[in-house]
Design a protein around this motif. Structure first.
Motif, PDB file in Angstrom:
ATOM      1  N   TYR A   1      39.880  53.923  37.408  1.00  0.00           N
ATOM      2  CA  TYR A   1      40.926  52.914  37.253  1.00  0.00           C
ATOM      3  C   TYR A   1      40.734  52.216  35.903  1.00  0.00           C
ATOM      4  CZ  TYR A   1      42.744  53.028  42.068  1.00  0.00           C
ATOM      5  OH  TYR A   1      43.354  53.394  43.241  1.00  0.00           O
ATOM      6  N   HIS A   2      41.756  51.503  35.452  1.00  0.00           N
ATOM      7  CA  HIS A   2      41.678  50.730  34.211  1.00  0.00           C
ATOM      8  C   HIS A   2      41.610  49.245  34.540  1.00  0.00           C
ATOM      9  CE1 HIS A   2      43.474  54.527  32.871  1.00  0.00           C
ATOM     10  NE2 HIS A   2      43.056  54.235  31.654  1.00  0.00           N
ATOM     11  N   ASN A   3      40.654  48.542  33.946  1.00  0.00           N
ATOM     12  CA  ASN A   3      40.674  47.089  34.083  1.00  0.00           C
ATOM     13  C   ASN A   3      41.621  46.512  33.031  1.00  0.00           C
ATOM     14  OD1 ASN A   3      39.290  46.902  31.609  1.00  0.00           O
ATOM     15  ND2 ASN A   3      37.287  46.797  32.616  1.00  0.00           N
ATOM     16  N   LEU A   4      41.754  45.194  33.016  1.00  0.00           N
ATOM     17  CA  LEU A   4      42.758  44.556  32.151  1.00  0.00           C
ATOM     18  C   LEU A   4      42.524  44.873  30.676  1.00  0.00           C
ATOM     19  CD1 LEU A   4      45.230  42.741  32.375  1.00  0.00           C
ATOM     20  CD2 LEU A   4      43.732  40.755  32.154  1.00  0.00           C
ATOM     21  N   GLN A   5      41.275  44.811  30.243  1.00  0.00           N
ATOM     22  CA  GLN A   5      40.961  45.102  28.846  1.00  0.00           C
ATOM     23  C   GLN A   5      41.271  46.559  28.512  1.00  0.00           C
ATOM     24  OE1 GLN A   5      36.865  44.445  27.786  1.00  0.00           O
ATOM     25  NE2 GLN A   5      37.199  44.829  25.614  1.00  0.00           N
TER      26      GLN A   5
ATOM     27  N   GLU B   1      37.637  38.939  38.028  1.00  0.00           N
ATOM     28  CA  GLU B   1      36.550  37.981  37.853  1.00  0.00           C
ATOM     29  C   GLU B   1      35.953  37.517  39.175  1.00  0.00           C
ATOM     30  OE1 GLU B   1      35.110  36.777  34.828  1.00  0.00           O
ATOM     31  OE2 GLU B   1      36.153  38.622  34.243  1.00  0.00           O
ATOM     32  N   THR B   2      36.787  37.384  40.187  1.00  0.00           N
ATOM     33  CA  THR B   2      36.328  36.845  41.469  1.00  0.00           C
ATOM     34  C   THR B   2      35.978  37.924  42.486  1.00  0.00           C
ATOM     35  OG1 THR B   2      38.572  36.722  42.393  1.00  0.00           O
ATOM     36  CG2 THR B   2      37.773  34.802  41.142  1.00  0.00           C
ATOM     37  N   GLY B   3      36.489  39.135  42.283  1.00  0.00           N
ATOM     38  CA  GLY B   3      36.291  40.186  43.282  1.00  0.00           C
ATOM     39  C   GLY B   3      37.152  39.980  44.514  1.00  0.00           C
ATOM     40  N   ASN B   4      38.164  39.117  44.404  1.00  0.00           N
ATOM     41  CA  ASN B   4      39.081  38.886  45.514  1.00  0.00           C
ATOM     42  C   ASN B   4      40.281  39.827  45.370  1.00  0.00           C
ATOM     43  OD1 ASN B   4      40.837  38.002  47.469  1.00  0.00           O
ATOM     44  ND2 ASN B   4      40.998  35.899  46.721  1.00  0.00           N
TER      45      ASN B   4
END
Length: 438
Positions: free
Chosen positions: A53-57, A180-183
């Motif tokens: 998957y791709h994170n935001l960056q 950031e939160t893992g939520n």
């Protein structure tokens, strides 16, 4: 957009819910909205692997890479930003040197059909954004494919016959919060607002929530979130032929409207027959079973203030859809990430399987636009009133000619009009001369 995966479960706390006090607390917190869905984190079945998957960056980096390799056909605009200053990334794809189509014997030109695609409205729905990156990869990849291949044909068709706009990450702050939160249950913006309840189409109805802890929290007023501006300004600047808002959680294709007022009034968009026709074609495009239809008929709940309703009802875009690309709906044991996103090992395979939906969408809109233009230019080529007027006019001329031809052959009392004596200037001159001599 998908919400009834969370509607039957009030996720206010983890652990045993046997406490009477806790049950009463849930009841009163959710009294305003019986379907109160919480956004507190869960112990997930599986999590995203950011090498897959791709994170935001990585999303931003990938978009910049694709655009930089294809400057002739792509533009990227980072002007529109979220509340916290993150870019929403507008990508525009077309053959910029050939932005018009020509139709009709008079060779009049018309702009290519414009399509606006919206991704990343809900923070926890990673899959639609991945499908957008996969789509860009396919479109640009065809530019170097063998001439005449399916890949090359697809790219050539999209870039030469469409003007495609993509908002790649409508809600970057929400996505940042998830990472950031893992939520992975978080749905809204940085302030918890569901963007898909924040638009000015029957805003504030019962198909949304005024509770800031609810996943369908609509915000304090319509367009309270700065993230809305990218979509409202694009659609006020350009005249789009189609708009699609992409989501995940189930396999469904929604045609407007979804709101409570439209449901009560049985209201449908003006172009609903064509929209249902296209929805049916997209639903059959893959091996999956997609259901499709008018949103308030397809679901047993209302959704007020949605983006795709706004595009249909306010902006009057001829085709407006909300498409749930992936998911099996609510099921026993489901948490959050697995409810909206496939397993890491299945991602690439699933992305490939849903791509035909985009292909059917593009093909249909291109053909629909061409039919619209043919009708428009044909009407300009014909005389006023079309061929019917021409035939009537010709008939009148023929009848008038026949009448004039036979009139002088008839006895005086049967003639349509009597011949009048014409006095020449010479005779008048002679008359005046005689009068003068006399």
């Amino acid at each position: 957009m998908y919400t009834h995966a969370m509607k039957d479960r009030t996720r206010i706390w983890d652990g045993d819910c046997s406490s009477i006090t806790s049950v009463l607390l849930v009841f009163f917190v959710c009294l305003e909205n019986i379907h109160c869905g919480n956004v507190k984190p869960q112990t997930e079945i599986y999590l995203p692997d950011y090498t897959i998957y791709h994170n935001l960056q990585q999303i931003g980096q990938r978009l910049n890479e694709i655009v930089s390799r294809n400057p002739t056909y792509m533009r990227i605009d980072k002007e529109f930003k979220s509340r916290q200053g993150r870019s929403q990334y507008i990508i525009r794809l077309t053959n910029f040197s050939d932005s018009r189509t020509f139709t009709g014997s008079n060779r009049l030109s018309h702009q290519k059909p414009k399509i606006l695609l919206s991704f990343g409205e809900h923070a926890r729905e990673f899959f639609p954004v991945e499908s957008m990156l996969y789509l860009l990869q396919n479109i640009t990849g065809g530019l170097t494919a063998a001439k005449g291949s399916l890949e090359e044909s697809f790219s050539r068709t999209v870039l030469s016959k469409l003007d495609l706009f993509i908002v790649a990450m409508v809600n970057p702050d929400g996505r940042h919060y998830v990472q950031e939160t893992g939520n992975y249950c978080w749905r809204g913006t940085s302030t918890g607002v569901d963007l898909n309840r924040n638009f000015d189409w029957h805003f504030g109805g019962k198909g949304s929530s005024g509770n800031s802890k609810d996943e369908e929290y609509r915000g304090v007023h319509a367009f309270s979130e700065p993230e809305c501006a990218v979509l409202t300004e694009l659609t006020s600047t350009y005249s789009f032929d189609a708009f699609v808002s992409f989501h995940s959680g189930i396999r469904q294709i929604y045609v407007p409207f979804a709101d409570s007022v439209s449901k009560k009034e049985k209201k449908r968009p003006v172009n609903h027959k064509k929209q249902l026709e296209l929805a049916k074609k997209m639903a059959k495009a893959t091996s999956y079973r997609y259901t499709h239809g008018i949103a308030y008929e397809l679901n047993d709940y209302e959704a007020d203030g949605t983006i795709f309703d706004y595009m249909a009802g306010v902006r009057q875009i001829p085709f407006s859809f909300a498409i749930e690309l992936w998911g099996d709906g609510d099921h026993n044991g489901a948490k959050c990430f697995d409810l909206f996103n496939p397993r890491n090992a299945d991602l690439q395979k699933t992305l490939k399987e849903v791509q035909p939906i985009y292909e059917v969408l593009f093909k249909y809109i291109i053909e629909w636009k061409e039919e619209q233009l043919k009708g428009y230019f044909s009407s300009m080529d014909e005389p006023p009133g079309g061929l019917t007027f021409l035939y009537v006019l010709l008939g009148v001329v023929v009848i008038a000619t026949v009448i004039v031809g036979i009139n002088h052959r008839l006895p005086p009392y049967l003639r349509f009009y009597h011949r009048r004596r014409v006095v020449s200037l010479r005779s008048l001159s002679s008359t005046f001369s005689v009068m003068k001599v006399t």
